[in-house]
Enzyme design. Structure first.
Site, PDB file in Angstrom:
ATOM      1  N   ARG A 101     -16.954 100.278 -29.442  1.00 36.38           N
ATOM      2  CA  ARG A 101     -15.531  99.997 -29.284  1.00 36.38           C
ATOM      3  C   ARG A 101     -15.270  98.991 -28.175  1.00 36.38           C
ATOM      4  NH1 ARG A 101     -11.157 104.427 -27.196  1.00 36.38           N
ATOM      5  NH2 ARG A 101     -11.710 103.612 -25.179  1.00 36.38           N
ATOM      6  N   CYS A 103     -11.656  97.865 -26.032  1.00 35.43           N
ATOM      7  CA  CYS A 103     -10.252  98.248 -25.850  1.00 35.43           C
ATOM      8  C   CYS A 103      -9.683  97.366 -24.754  1.00 35.43           C
ATOM      9  CB  CYS A 103     -10.145  99.726 -25.482  1.00 35.43           C
ATOM     10  SG  CYS A 103      -8.442 100.325 -25.443  1.00 35.43           S
TER      11      CYS A 103
END
Length: 127
Positions: A101, A103
């Site tokens: 991920r 972010c």
């Protein structure tokens, strides 16, 4: 290249497809917290909007013969990085396989949304 526009997700807010297939993967465009029935932003908090984004992602992934459990990478955009803790709490409920991920905080999102998520997932055989 094969594209997908899901009837079960909100209409795209620009000239793009919900998803594109390539080499056994599905690349899902940035998904926002829009209610598919009304076309309007759903929720006023990061928690409510994150849940709606995941519902919309789930609909696109289902139509792509995939699912949240097949996600291998997410890119998450937050309007306010101060929402990171609450965002993570909601995100963790759905992405239990812990995909890779990124972010980041962005200065603005379309429709003044608080969150947008895009994903890359494996496609089940047969697509």
């Amino acid at each position: 290249m094969k594209t997908l526009n899901s009837a079960n997700a909100p209409a795209a807010v620009g000239p793009y497809s919900h998803a594109v297939f390539s080499n056994g993967l599905v690349f899902v465009s940035g998904t926002m917290p829009i209610d598919p029935a009304t076309g309007t932003l759903k929720g006023t908090t990061i928690a409510e909007q994150t849940e709606q984004v995941v519902k919309n992602l789930t609909a696109v992934l289902k139509d792509a013969n995939s699912g949240l459990e097949k996600v291998i990478k997410t890119t998450c955009f937050l309007k306010n990085i101060q929402d990171f803790k609450v965002f993570n709490e909601i995100y963790a409920k759905f992405f239990t396989n812990k995909p890779a991920r990124s972010c980041v905080e962005v200065s603005a999102l379309p429709k003044d949304a608080l969150v947008e998520i895009e994903v890359v997932a494996e496609v089940n055989q047969g697509v």
